[in-house]
Design a protein around this motif. Structure first.
Motif, short mmCIF file in Angstrom:
data_model
loop_
_atom_site.label_atom_id
_atom_site.label_comp_id
_atom_site.label_asym_id
_atom_site.label_seq_id
_atom_site.Cartn_x
_atom_site.Cartn_y
_atom_site.Cartn_z
N TYR A 1 -0.98 0.98 6.73
CA TYR A 1 -0.78 1.29 5.36
C TYR A 1 0.39 2.10 5.17
O TYR A 1 0.91 2.75 5.83
N THR B 1 0.87 -1.33 0.05
CA THR B 1 -0.01 0.06 0.06
C THR B 1 0.76 1.28 -0.02
O THR B 1 0.56 2.34 0.63
N CYS C 1 -6.08 5.09 -0.61
CA CYS C 1 -6.88 3.81 -0.45
C CYS C 1 -8.12 4.05 -0.04
O CYS C 1 -8.99 3.10 -0.49
N SER D 1 -0.99 2.61 -4.11
CA SER D 1 -2.41 3.14 -3.68
C SER D 1 -3.05 4.20 -4.86
O SER D 1 -4.17 4.10 -5.09
#
Lengths: 200, 540
Positions: free
Chosen positions: B50, B23, B289, B28
């Protein structure tokens, strides 16, 4: 964060709870007065705002939905940041969703905004025949964990507005800023202002 | 990371258009763009957080992450002929931590340390445009970078006069210098205004080295240095055209200057040209995200991919196997820069590549310093540039430093975090660059002599420098692994630049390659995020 100024309070509110507990339905009922029987899992909308007028102030809720990121326990820290209130939703006809709600409460307590107003909502209160979670059980759990508790029905609208109204009342009106606040970027506000004035 | 042992239900569905592993910011952005273009996307990350190589982490987690990505993972045995194990490349090296006080580590969770610092947004850059048009501006808050300084050979920090009002207020420039600089800014403005053809800077000047153009119009060495390094952020010594790896021509120099100027005042509440997100850079991948999730992308953290599945018959990419044992399928796979599928032939190829080219590879030397005070009193967040030769005569690369305070929630009150970076080809030189800048900015306590303040090397300097409490230096790889199979692509590591523009260009080009004809992050209409009841009133 709940920031007050001239009795207008902006408050970020986050929703937590198991998939299918009715988080989006509650928001939809509160914000739009609608109920959709077979609501798809949340996609396409994840950010709402709605204002509640109290006697002493006006509270504008900025409501964040999970956007489905709770499904595999992958909510971003961004989701909790600066939240002034949280509603943990479970389905009264589903014991597992109540157990999961307790996990979300723990997670919130760990994320730690000590001033956060937390509400526990037992949703689908219209489906009494299928009840698995006793109201008394949820009430005593809520009391032990300093949450306030209500059973709601997004379908019949029972207690939905009351839930948000109660949260608004409990927001500390002059909460000291526990988080630093910065600027929110808005595209070309100057241009928009000129546009508006020349049209009027 | 609170020892999560939650076992997941199996991921549904099991077939996607695209699976993205990691991520980080590029992954993303692509996940958000692909989801918005109507693709079904599954986004996985091995970590419980993340951001991958673009994350902002508590101090302890930051150290652990760097350490775990400093050595390659064990090469697992291929389970069968239709699967290729996924291995981790080591992307960081020469990690060196110095702890002069235990206060920072005691407060580990109160830090949000960027893995890829220093980095800022210019208010008018293309990344801000993307943030605005996708509507993710509502997920983030920013603070202005208060000011910029440039270090000179005497170790003094001068303010950077980057706008007309700053030139006006500056007290270190002579009247002649002010006039020349003002004239130059007007020249650049006229060039871009496109009103008069004769106001345009001649084509031959545009193609020539920027440093020569600046000399030609009569700017002093000091002003040239400010423009080349503090505004244009040239990575290498521009005066040494022969050995300079990255000569900036006038065309790109003036467009960067114009970007800087248009950034000042773009947002009425921003002070200068640059802003930084509260809670750190790691907010940016999180915001993309969330955007992707809103568009239907499915997110699963803490889920390592163990191998890539191949079609037995054709040898093509088919899907992935997760650590949970589940097999998932997609037409395309995107991997964070740290992962490589270990195809036997490429295993050898990459080995010989490493042996042959190690010494010529450019890396980014990065550093993080935690101090007890600000570089300048009354300044919270600021940039400092050390141009080539300003720290020591053989210095060939620019050192960038970026100090952040508690007002962006990246450290506890009473502490400051300073990120440093410089381009280098080897760790020894990289550390020399960073250490010289650290010595110029901070006083370093003598080890073994705790409690007392360290002796300031430049004792004639009356200003008391902030004391260094904790620091980490490391080298970060820049090169990208070339795909082993069609339909598998690796994303890029954080580049050496101070802004996001080069990164975003690379991401957009990549997106257009894999999805030709699809729009890259279409503008979010208000009705998408606020389905036609954005601001309804309700009276109770």
């Amino acid at each position: 964060m709940a920031s007050s100024g001239n009795k207008n309070i902006n408050a970020k509110l986050v929703l937590l709870g198991d998939v299918g507990a009715g988080k989006s339905s509650l928001v939809l009922r509160f914000v739009k007065g609608q109920f959709i029987e077979f609501q798809e899992s949340t996609i396409g909308a994840a950010f709402f705002s709605q204002t509640v007028a109290l006697n002493e102030a006006t509270v504008k809720f900025e409501i964040w939905d999970t956007a489905g990121q709770e499904r595999y326990h992958s909510l971003a820290p961004m989701y909790y940041r600066g939240a002034a209130a949280a509603i943990i939703v479970y389905d009264i006809t589903n014991q597992t969703s109540f157990d999961r709600a307790k996990k979300w409460v723990q997670e919130l307590q760990a994320q730690g905004n000590p001033n956060m107003v937390m509400a526990l909502a037992g949703n689908k209160s219209d489906m009494l025949d299928a009840r698995q979670v006793a109201a008394e059980e949820a009430q005593s759990y809520a009391r032990e964990n300093s949450l306030f508790f209500m059973e709601t029905s997004a379908k019949t609208a029972n207690n939905v507005n009351d839930l948000f109204y109660e949260i608004a009342k409990r927001l500390p009106l002059m909460q000291p800023a526990s988080n630093p606040s910065g600027m929110v970027l808005v595209d070309r506000p100057a241009d928009k202002a000129t546009g508006a004035s020349c049209c009027s | 990371m609170e020892g999560e042992t939650t076992s997941y239900p199996p991921i549904e569905p099991s077939t996607f258009d695209l699976i993205v592993v990691g991520t980080g910011l590029p992954e993303s952005v692509v996940a958000a763009a692909a989801s918005a273009a109507g693709e079904t996307v599954l986004h996985l990350d091995t970590n419980p957080f993340y951001g991958a190589h673009y994350a902002s982490l508590p101090l302890n987690d930051f150290v652990t992450f760097l350490q775990s990505h400093s050595q390659p993972s064990e090469v697992p045995e291929a389970e069968s002929d239709d699967s290729i194990p996924l291995v981790t490349r080591s992307l960081y090296s020469s990690l060196e931590i110095s702890s002069h006080s235990d206060e920072p580590l005691k407060n580990s969770r109160r830090f949000n340390i960027d893995l890829a610092g220093p980095r800022v947004f210019l208010c008018s850059d293309s990344m801000i445009d993307v943030i605005l048009k996708t509507g993710i501006n509502q997920y983030m808050e920013f603070k202005s970078v208060d000011t910029s300084f440039v270090g000179d050979v005497d170790g003094k920090l001068m303010s950077v006069p980057d706008s007309r009002s700053a030139i006006f207020k500056d007290r270190s420039l002579s009247i002649i210098e002010k006039n020349r600089l003002m004239k130059f800014f007007k020249l650049v403005q006229a060039h871009f205004s496109e009103e008069n053809e004769e106001d345009r800077i001649p084509e031959e000047d545009l193609e020539s080295p920027f440093v020569e153009f600046l000399t030609k119009i009569g700017l002093s060495q000091k002003l040239k240095s400010i423009i080349l390094y503090a505004i244009v952020n040239a990575s290498y010594d521009q005066d040494n055209i022969k050995s300079c790896k990255d000569v900036i021509n006038t065309k790109s120099g003036i467009s960067r200057l114009a970007l800087h100027h248009s950034s000042v005042g773009r947002f009425p509440n921003a002070n200068g040209a640059m802003i930084y997100p509260i809670y750190g850079q790691g907010e940016v991948p999180q915001a993309f995200c969330r955007r992707a999730a809103v568009k239907g992308c499915i997110y699963v953290l803490r889920m390592p991919v163990v191998c890539v599945l191949k079609d037995k018959e054709y040898g093509t990419y088919k899907g992935v196997k997760l650590v949970s044992g589940q097999r998932l399928f997609s037409s395309r796979l995107i991997l964070a820069p740290s992962f490589t599928p270990l195809v036997p032939s490429t295993a050898q190829a990459s080995k010989s590549h490493d042996a042959g080219h190690t010494d010529a590879k450019e890396k980014v030397a990065r550093g993080i310093c935690i101090t007890n005070n600000s570089i300048r009193p009354e300044v919270s967040n600021c940039l400092v540039f050390f141009p080539p030769k300003s720290l020591y005569p053989e210095q060939i690369a620019l050192v960038r430093a970026f100090q952040l305070s508690n007002n962006v929630a990246v450290c506890p009150p009473g502490m400051f975090v300073t990120y440093l970076s410089a381009m280098t080809i080897d760790a020894v030189e990289g550390k020399k660059l960073l250490t010289a800048a650290i010595n110029a900015l901070f006083s370093i306590p003598f080890s073994g002599n705790d409690g007392s303040r360290g002796i300031d090397n430049s004792s004639e300097n009356i200003e008391v420098k902030p004391t260094l409490l904790w620091s980490a230096l490391y080298m970060q790889e820049l090169n990208k692994f070339q795909g082993a199979l069609d339909s598998i692509s690796n994303m890029v590591m954080p580049d050496e630049h101070l802004d996001y523009n080069h990164l975003l260009d690379a991401i957009e080009r990549f997106f257009q390659e894999i999805y030709p004809g699809k729009e890259f992050l279409a503008t979010s209409s208000q009705s998408n995020e606020h389905p036609n009841y954005a601001d309804s009133e309700l009276d109770s």
